[in-house]
Design a protein around this motif. Structure first.
Motif, PDB file in Angstrom:
ATOM      1  N   GLY A  25     -12.276  -5.504  -4.610  1.00 53.58           N
ATOM      2  CA  GLY A  25     -13.499  -4.749  -4.445  1.00 53.58           C
ATOM      3  C   GLY A  25     -13.455  -3.764  -3.286  1.00 53.58           C
ATOM      4  O   GLY A  25     -14.487  -3.350  -2.782  1.00 53.58           O
ATOM      5  N   GLY A  26     -12.269  -3.398  -2.857  1.00 53.43           N
ATOM      6  CA  GLY A  26     -12.140  -2.398  -1.805  1.00 53.43           C
ATOM      7  C   GLY A  26     -12.095  -2.992  -0.409  1.00 53.43           C
ATOM      8  O   GLY A  26     -12.129  -2.279   0.569  1.00 53.43           O
ATOM      9  N   LYS A  27     -12.046  -4.312  -0.302  1.00 53.01           N
ATOM     10  CA  LYS A  27     -11.954  -4.939   1.015  1.00 53.01           C
ATOM     11  C   LYS A  27     -10.577  -4.676   1.600  1.00 53.01           C
ATOM     12  O   LYS A  27      -9.609  -4.504   0.890  1.00 53.01           O
ATOM     13  N   SER A  28     -10.504  -4.689   2.898  1.00 52.35           N
ATOM     14  CA  SER A  28      -9.236  -4.409   3.559  1.00 52.35           C
ATOM     15  C   SER A  28      -8.234  -5.520   3.339  1.00 52.35           C
ATOM     16  O   SER A  28      -8.581  -6.688   3.257  1.00 52.35           O
ATOM     17  N   PHE A  29      -6.977  -5.129   3.253  1.00 48.08           N
ATOM     18  CA  PHE A  29      -5.881  -6.061   3.096  1.00 48.08           C
ATOM     19  C   PHE A  29      -5.583  -6.701   4.436  1.00 48.08           C
ATOM     20  O   PHE A  29      -5.471  -6.018   5.445  1.00 48.08           O
ATOM     21  N   ALA A  30      -5.459  -8.001   4.446  1.00 48.03           N
ATOM     22  CA  ALA A  30      -5.076  -8.689   5.683  1.00 48.03           C
ATOM     23  C   ALA A  30      -3.579  -8.863   5.665  1.00 48.03           C
ATOM     24  O   ALA A  30      -3.039  -9.627   4.876  1.00 48.03           O
ATOM     25  N   GLY A  31      -2.898  -8.099   6.488  1.00 52.99           N
ATOM     26  CA  GLY A  31      -1.442  -8.172   6.559  1.00 52.99           C
ATOM     27  C   GLY A  31      -1.004  -9.403   7.311  1.00 52.99           C
ATOM     28  O   GLY A  31      -1.790 -10.269   7.652  1.00 52.99           O
ATOM     29  N   SER A  32       0.276  -9.511   7.568  1.00 52.09           N
ATOM     30  CA  SER A  32       0.787 -10.668   8.283  1.00 52.09           C
ATOM     31  C   SER A  32       0.128 -10.740   9.651  1.00 52.09           C
ATOM     32  O   SER A  32      -0.126  -9.743  10.296  1.00 52.09           O
ATOM     33  N   GLY A  33      -0.194 -11.937  10.066  1.00 48.31           N
ATOM     34  CA  GLY A  33      -0.873 -12.126  11.327  1.00 48.31           C
ATOM     35  C   GLY A  33      -2.380 -12.030  11.193  1.00 48.31           C
ATOM     36  O   GLY A  33      -3.102 -12.187  12.157  1.00 48.31           O
ATOM     37  N   GLY A  34      -2.879 -11.758   9.975  1.00 51.99           N
ATOM     38  CA  GLY A  34      -4.315 -11.749   9.732  1.00 51.99           C
ATOM     39  C   GLY A  34      -5.023 -10.484  10.193  1.00 51.99           C
ATOM     40  O   GLY A  34      -6.229 -10.402  10.098  1.00 51.99           O
ATOM     41  N   SER A  35      -4.312  -9.493  10.706  1.00 49.66           N
ATOM     42  CA  SER A  35      -4.977  -8.278  11.148  1.00 49.66           C
ATOM     43  C   SER A  35      -5.156  -7.332   9.973  1.00 49.66           C
ATOM     44  O   SER A  35      -4.389  -7.340   9.032  1.00 49.66           O
ATOM     45  N   GLU A  36      -6.208  -6.516  10.034  1.00 54.68           N
ATOM     46  CA  GLU A  36      -6.435  -5.558   8.965  1.00 54.68           C
ATOM     47  C   GLU A  36      -5.457  -4.399   9.104  1.00 54.68           C
ATOM     48  O   GLU A  36      -5.114  -3.987  10.205  1.00 54.68           O
ATOM     49  N   MET A  37      -5.043  -3.870   7.982  1.00 54.64           N
ATOM     50  CA  MET A  37      -4.092  -2.763   7.959  1.00 54.64           C
ATOM     51  C   MET A  37      -4.833  -1.536   7.456  1.00 54.64           C
ATOM     52  O   MET A  37      -5.622  -1.625   6.517  1.00 54.64           O
ATOM     53  N   ASN A  38      -4.580  -0.377   8.083  1.00 56.68           N
ATOM     54  CA  ASN A  38      -5.169   0.856   7.565  1.00 56.68           C
ATOM     55  C   ASN A  38      -4.115   1.620   6.760  1.00 56.68           C
ATOM     56  O   ASN A  38      -2.966   1.191   6.660  1.00 56.68           O
ATOM     57  N   MET A  39      -4.524   2.748   6.183  1.00 52.92           N
ATOM     58  CA  MET A  39      -3.621   3.492   5.304  1.00 52.92           C
ATOM     59  C   MET A  39      -2.384   4.006   6.040  1.00 52.92           C
ATOM     60  O   MET A  39      -1.295   4.016   5.468  1.00 52.92           O
ATOM     61  N   GLN A  40      -2.523   4.413   7.306  1.00 45.85           N
ATOM     62  CA  GLN A  40      -1.359   4.878   8.048  1.00 45.85           C
ATOM     63  C   GLN A  40      -0.392   3.723   8.289  1.00 45.85           C
ATOM     64  O   GLN A  40       0.819   3.881   8.142  1.00 45.85           O
ATOM     65  N   GLU A  41      -0.906   2.567   8.649  1.00 41.70           N
ATOM     66  CA  GLU A  41      -0.050   1.401   8.852  1.00 41.70           C
ATOM     67  C   GLU A  41       0.623   0.997   7.535  1.00 41.70           C
ATOM     68  O   GLU A  41       1.795   0.617   7.528  1.00 41.70           O
ATOM     69  N   ALA A  42      -0.112   1.130   6.428  1.00 39.48           N
ATOM     70  CA  ALA A  42       0.470   0.833   5.116  1.00 39.48           C
ATOM     71  C   ALA A  42       1.571   1.836   4.784  1.00 39.48           C
ATOM     72  O   ALA A  42       2.615   1.475   4.234  1.00 39.48           O
ATOM     73  N   ALA A  43       1.365   3.103   5.121  1.00 39.81           N
ATOM     74  CA  ALA A  43       2.393   4.122   4.891  1.00 39.81           C
ATOM     75  C   ALA A  43       3.629   3.814   5.728  1.00 39.81           C
ATOM     76  O   ALA A  43       4.761   3.944   5.247  1.00 39.81           O
ATOM     77  N   ASN A  44       3.427   3.378   6.974  1.00 38.68           N
ATOM     78  CA  ASN A  44       4.557   3.006   7.827  1.00 38.68           C
ATOM     79  C   ASN A  44       5.300   1.808   7.237  1.00 38.68           C
ATOM     80  O   ASN A  44       6.533   1.767   7.259  1.00 38.68           O
ATOM     81  N   ARG A  45       4.553   0.842   6.709  1.00 47.24           N
ATOM     82  CA  ARG A  45       5.174  -0.332   6.079  1.00 47.24           C
ATOM     83  C   ARG A  45       5.967   0.116   4.846  1.00 47.24           C
ATOM     84  O   ARG A  45       7.084  -0.359   4.616  1.00 47.24           O
ATOM     85  N   ALA A  46       5.407   1.026   4.049  1.00 46.33           N
ATOM     86  CA  ALA A  46       6.114   1.543   2.869  1.00 46.33           C
ATOM     87  C   ALA A  46       7.414   2.225   3.285  1.00 46.33           C
ATOM     88  O   ALA A  46       8.458   2.033   2.653  1.00 46.33           O
ATOM     89  N   ASP A  47       7.367   3.019   4.360  1.00 45.06           N
ATOM     90  CA  ASP A  47       8.584   3.660   4.864  1.00 45.06           C
ATOM     91  C   ASP A  47       9.617   2.612   5.255  1.00 45.06           C
ATOM     92  O   ASP A  47      10.812   2.764   4.978  1.00 45.06           O
ATOM     93  N   SER A  48       9.164   1.539   5.889  1.00 45.11           N
ATOM     94  CA  SER A  48      10.067   0.467   6.304  1.00 45.11           C
ATOM     95  C   SER A  48      10.717  -0.205   5.093  1.00 45.11           C
ATOM     96  O   SER A  48      11.919  -0.503   5.104  1.00 45.11           O
ATOM     97  N   ILE A  49       9.940  -0.430   4.048  1.00 42.12           N
ATOM     98  CA  ILE A  49      10.474  -1.026   2.819  1.00 42.12           C
ATOM     99  C   ILE A  49      11.551  -0.114   2.232  1.00 42.12           C
ATOM    100  O   ILE A  49      12.636  -0.569   1.852  1.00 42.12           O
ATOM    101  N   LEU A  50      11.269   1.179   2.172  1.00 45.60           N
ATOM    102  CA  LEU A  50      12.246   2.135   1.642  1.00 45.60           C
ATOM    103  C   LEU A  50      13.478   2.214   2.535  1.00 45.60           C
ATOM    104  O   LEU A  50      14.611   2.221   2.048  1.00 45.60           O
ATOM    105  N   ASP A  51      13.268   2.259   3.851  1.00 51.55           N
ATOM    106  CA  ASP A  51      14.397   2.293   4.781  1.00 51.55           C
ATOM    107  C   ASP A  51      15.294   1.075   4.591  1.00 51.55           C
ATOM    108  O   ASP A  51      16.524   1.190   4.553  1.00 51.55           O
TER     109      ASP A  51
END
Length: 186
Positions: A24-50
């Motif tokens: 329903g559009g709620k924020s994703f709780a990443g590892s450690g329980g902190s909320e992730m924003n779109m920039q942090e998600a983009a950085n994570r995506a870059d890390s996955i690709l790297d």
């Protein structure tokens, strides 16, 4: 890019977006329980690709594809500019498959079509990862985030290993030869 690739990519993106935003559009709780924003998600995506590209030996050359954002998700893309011959395609897919499985990704689907194979996986933290072989054997990677908190998203800071083709409407077909990946023998 071929129309078939664009349609396949759009279908995959919609399915990942729908499944990742099912809360329903709620924020994703990443590892450690902190909320992730779109920039942090983009950085994570870059890390996955790297991480994925670091497992491919000998290395292939790649360029950035477009970054796109939805209402609560972000997608990063890369296109391989090294020519991966039909004879070496299975080896390339095998390297990526092993890399993803060794990273704990759950394989969601594998298309074994000899001309346009594809693999779809999901990371433990909910990112969709895909590899699609398009026209003339060009390999495309895509990472879709789960639903995260809305924010601005900057372009990737990861340096492409092939020309970036800035200002061009489309990324050209693969045009960099590799003694190993472009070879005609299996």
């Amino acid at each position: 890019m071929s129309r078939a690739f664009l349609y396949a990519t759009a279908a995959v993106a919609v399915s990942f977006a729908l499944s990742s935003c099912a809360d329903g559009g709620k924020s994703f709780a990443g590892s450690g329980g902190s909320e992730m924003n779109m920039q942090e998600a983009a950085n994570r995506a870059d890390s996955i690709l790297d991480d994925t590209f670091s497992q491919v030996h000998p290395a292939v050359r790649w360029t950035h594809g477009p970054t796109t954002t939805g209402s609560c998700d972000v997608t990063r893309r890369r296109a391989v500019m090294t020519i991966v011959s039909a004879q070496r395609r299975g080896s390339f897919l095998g390297v990526v498959d092993r890399s993803w499985r060794n990273s704990g990704y759950r394989m969601k689907s594998i298309n074994s079509d000899p001309d346009v194979p594809a693999m779809f996986a999901q990371t433990k933290d909910g990112f969709g990862v895909s590899l699609i072989v398009g026209g003339e054997g060009q390999v495309f990677f895509e990472v879709d985030s789960p639903c995260v908190e809305e924010s601005e998203v900057a372009e990737s800071t990861t340096k492409a290993t092939a020309p970036t083709y800035e200002g061009m409407e489309h990324i050209p077909r693969p045009n960099i030869r590799s003694p190993f990946w472009s070879a005609g023998a299996p």
